[in-house]
Design a protein around this motif. Structure first.
Motif, PDB file in Angstrom:
ATOM      1  N   ALA A  96       0.834  -1.198   0.000  1.00 25.74           N
ATOM      2  CA  ALA A  96       0.000   0.000   0.000  1.00 25.74           C
ATOM      3  C   ALA A  96       0.870   1.249   0.000  1.00 25.74           C
ATOM      4  O   ALA A  96       0.437   2.313  -0.399  1.00 25.74           O
ATOM      5  N   TYR A  97       2.126   1.097   0.442  1.00 23.18           N
ATOM      6  CA  TYR A  97       3.068   2.212   0.475  1.00 23.18           C
ATOM      7  C   TYR A  97       4.355   1.802  -0.223  1.00 23.18           C
ATOM      8  O   TYR A  97       4.780   0.660  -0.132  1.00 23.18           O
ATOM      9  N   CYS A  98       4.976   2.741  -0.900  1.00 28.84           N
ATOM     10  CA  CYS A  98       6.260   2.491  -1.565  1.00 28.84           C
ATOM     11  C   CYS A  98       7.348   2.384  -0.492  1.00 28.84           C
ATOM     12  O   CYS A  98       7.496   3.294   0.325  1.00 28.84           O
ATOM     13  N   PRO A  99       8.159   1.295  -0.514  1.00 24.76           N
ATOM     14  CA  PRO A  99       9.211   1.174   0.495  1.00 24.76           C
ATOM     15  C   PRO A  99      10.374   2.134   0.255  1.00 24.76           C
ATOM     16  O   PRO A  99      11.185   2.358   1.143  1.00 24.76           O
ATOM     17  N   HIS A 100      10.449   2.735  -0.939  1.00 23.74           N
ATOM     18  CA  HIS A 100      11.547   3.637  -1.273  1.00 23.74           C
ATOM     19  C   HIS A 100      11.257   5.079  -0.870  1.00 23.74           C
ATOM     20  O   HIS A 100      12.093   5.751  -0.287  1.00 23.74           O
ATOM     21  N   CYS A 101      10.044   5.564  -1.201  1.00 26.31           N
ATOM     22  CA  CYS A 101       9.740   6.973  -0.917  1.00 26.31           C
ATOM     23  C   CYS A 101       8.589   7.149   0.069  1.00 26.31           C
ATOM     24  O   CYS A 101       8.338   8.246   0.539  1.00 26.31           O
ATOM     25  N   GLY A 102       7.846   6.071   0.373  1.00 21.67           N
ATOM     26  CA  GLY A 102       6.779   6.136   1.353  1.00 21.67           C
ATOM     27  C   GLY A 102       5.450   6.647   0.825  1.00 21.67           C
ATOM     28  O   GLY A 102       4.528   6.867   1.588  1.00 21.67           O
ATOM     29  N   THR A 103       5.308   6.831  -0.476  1.00 24.39           N
ATOM     30  CA  THR A 103       4.075   7.340  -1.055  1.00 24.39           C
ATOM     31  C   THR A 103       2.994   6.262  -1.035  1.00 24.39           C
ATOM     32  O   THR A 103       3.246   5.112  -1.382  1.00 24.39           O
ATOM     33  N   ALA A 104       1.789   6.635  -0.630  1.00 25.10           N
ATOM     34  CA  ALA A 104       0.669   5.699  -0.612  1.00 25.10           C
ATOM     35  C   ALA A 104       0.253   5.383  -2.044  1.00 25.10           C
ATOM     36  O   ALA A 104       0.189   6.261  -2.903  1.00 25.10           O
ATOM     37  N   GLN A 105      -0.042   4.128  -2.294  1.00 23.15           N
ATOM     38  CA  GLN A 105      -0.461   3.676  -3.620  1.00 23.15           C
ATOM     39  C   GLN A 105      -1.952   3.347  -3.570  1.00 23.15           C
ATOM     40  O   GLN A 105      -2.444   2.826  -2.573  1.00 23.15           O
ATOM     41  N   THR A 106      -2.665   3.626  -4.656  1.00 23.64           N
ATOM     42  CA  THR A 106      -4.084   3.278  -4.727  1.00 23.64           C
ATOM     43  C   THR A 106      -4.267   2.171  -5.736  1.00 23.64           C
ATOM     44  O   THR A 106      -3.439   1.971  -6.616  1.00 23.64           O
ATOM     45  N   GLN A 107      -5.374   1.450  -5.652  1.00 22.24           N
ATOM     46  CA  GLN A 107      -5.625   0.325  -6.545  1.00 22.24           C
ATOM     47  C   GLN A 107      -5.715   0.763  -8.000  1.00 22.24           C
ATOM     48  O   GLN A 107      -5.320   0.051  -8.888  1.00 22.24           O
ATOM     49  N   ALA A 108      -6.253   1.947  -8.274  1.00 24.27           N
ATOM     50  CA  ALA A 108      -6.408   2.401  -9.653  1.00 24.27           C
ATOM     51  C   ALA A 108      -5.049   2.623 -10.316  1.00 24.27           C
ATOM     52  O   ALA A 108      -4.905   2.445 -11.510  1.00 24.27           O
ATOM     53  N   GLU A 109      -4.042   2.982  -9.549  1.00 22.58           N
ATOM     54  CA  GLU A 109      -2.735   3.264 -10.123  1.00 22.58           C
ATOM     55  C   GLU A 109      -1.817   2.052 -10.098  1.00 22.58           C
ATOM     56  O   GLU A 109      -0.724   2.089 -10.617  1.00 22.58           O
ATOM     57  N   GLN A 110      -2.252   0.941  -9.525  1.00 21.11           N
ATOM     58  CA  GLN A 110      -1.425  -0.252  -9.451  1.00 21.11           C
ATOM     59  C   GLN A 110      -1.747  -1.179 -10.611  1.00 21.11           C
ATOM     60  O   GLN A 110      -2.266  -2.266 -10.441  1.00 21.11           O
ATOM     61  N   THR A 111      -1.413  -0.763 -11.795  1.00 16.17           N
ATOM     62  CA  THR A 111      -1.622  -1.593 -12.968  1.00 16.17           C
ATOM     63  C   THR A 111      -0.289  -2.142 -13.420  1.00 16.17           C
ATOM     64  O   THR A 111       0.736  -1.481 -13.332  1.00 16.17           O
ATOM     65  N   GLU A 112      -0.310  -3.339 -13.915  1.00 20.64           N
ATOM     66  CA  GLU A 112       0.911  -3.968 -14.375  1.00 20.64           C
ATOM     67  C   GLU A 112       1.136  -3.598 -15.839  1.00 20.64           C
ATOM     68  O   GLU A 112       0.265  -3.778 -16.675  1.00 20.64           O
ATOM     69  N   PRO A 113       2.330  -3.099 -16.190  1.00 15.66           N
ATOM     70  CA  PRO A 113       2.633  -2.792 -17.571  1.00 15.66           C
ATOM     71  C   PRO A 113       2.669  -4.071 -18.398  1.00 15.66           C
ATOM     72  O   PRO A 113       3.038  -5.122 -17.898  1.00 15.66           O
ATOM     73  N   THR A 114       2.302  -3.966 -19.667  1.00 19.95           N
ATOM     74  CA  THR A 114       2.215  -5.158 -20.502  1.00 19.95           C
ATOM     75  C   THR A 114       3.277  -5.217 -21.579  1.00 19.95           C
ATOM     76  O   THR A 114       3.456  -6.243 -22.194  1.00 19.95           O
ATOM     77  N   THR A 115       3.986  -4.148 -21.848  1.00 12.05           N
ATOM     78  CA  THR A 115       4.976  -4.158 -22.909  1.00 12.05           C
ATOM     79  C   THR A 115       6.371  -4.344 -22.343  1.00 12.05           C
ATOM     80  O   THR A 115       6.594  -4.228 -21.157  1.00 12.05           O
ATOM     81  N   ASN A 116       7.322  -4.615 -23.240  1.00 13.24           N
ATOM     82  CA  ASN A 116       8.710  -4.783 -22.837  1.00 13.24           C
ATOM     83  C   ASN A 116       9.301  -3.453 -22.396  1.00 13.24           C
ATOM     84  O   ASN A 116      10.110  -3.401 -21.492  1.00 13.24           O
TER      85      ASN A 116
END
Length: 115
Positions: A14-34
């Motif tokens: 839910a939070y980035c371990p590097h910068c601590g920013t909260a992540q939301t489900q809408a922005e957690q999409t997996e990229p599909t291209t190389n």
């Protein structure tokens, strides 16, 4: 998955371990291209291509010093490519050591027979 703020790869947190920013489900999409891309505020990042190609291994084998340097530079950023170039350099160094060892043994053998 990539952080929406810093762009680093993260797990299902839910939070980035590097910068601590909260992540939301809408922005957690997996990229599909190389060439995976994501956006942060006023920035656009492209994830590096890391395929560990044969050409990098061959370069490391032909020029071991360059292979070592590229391995050290890419070991965190491109681990597959770093492994390929590092293995090429390591194989080249081992083959060189074996060649010099067997050359010395052969030279000594010829020298002893000639006496």
């Amino acid at each position: 998955m990539y952080c929406k703020n810093c762009g680093k790869e993260i797990g299902e947190n839910a939070y980035c371990p590097h910068c601590g920013t909260a992540q939301t489900q809408a922005e957690q999409t997996e990229p599909t291209t190389n060439q995976q891309q994501y956006t942060a505020p006023n920035q656009q990042y492209a994830a590096p291509v890391d395929n560990g190609g044969f050409g990098w291994g061959l370069l490391g084998c032909c020029i071991p010093l360059v292979g070592l340097i590229l391995f050290l530079v890419w070991k965190n950023e491109k681990p597959k490519t770093a492994k390929a170039v590092g293995m090429g350099a390591l194989i080249s160094v081992i083959c060189s050591i074996l060649f010099y060892f067997f050359s010395a043994v052969l030279g000594l053998g010829i020298g002893l027979i000639g006496l």
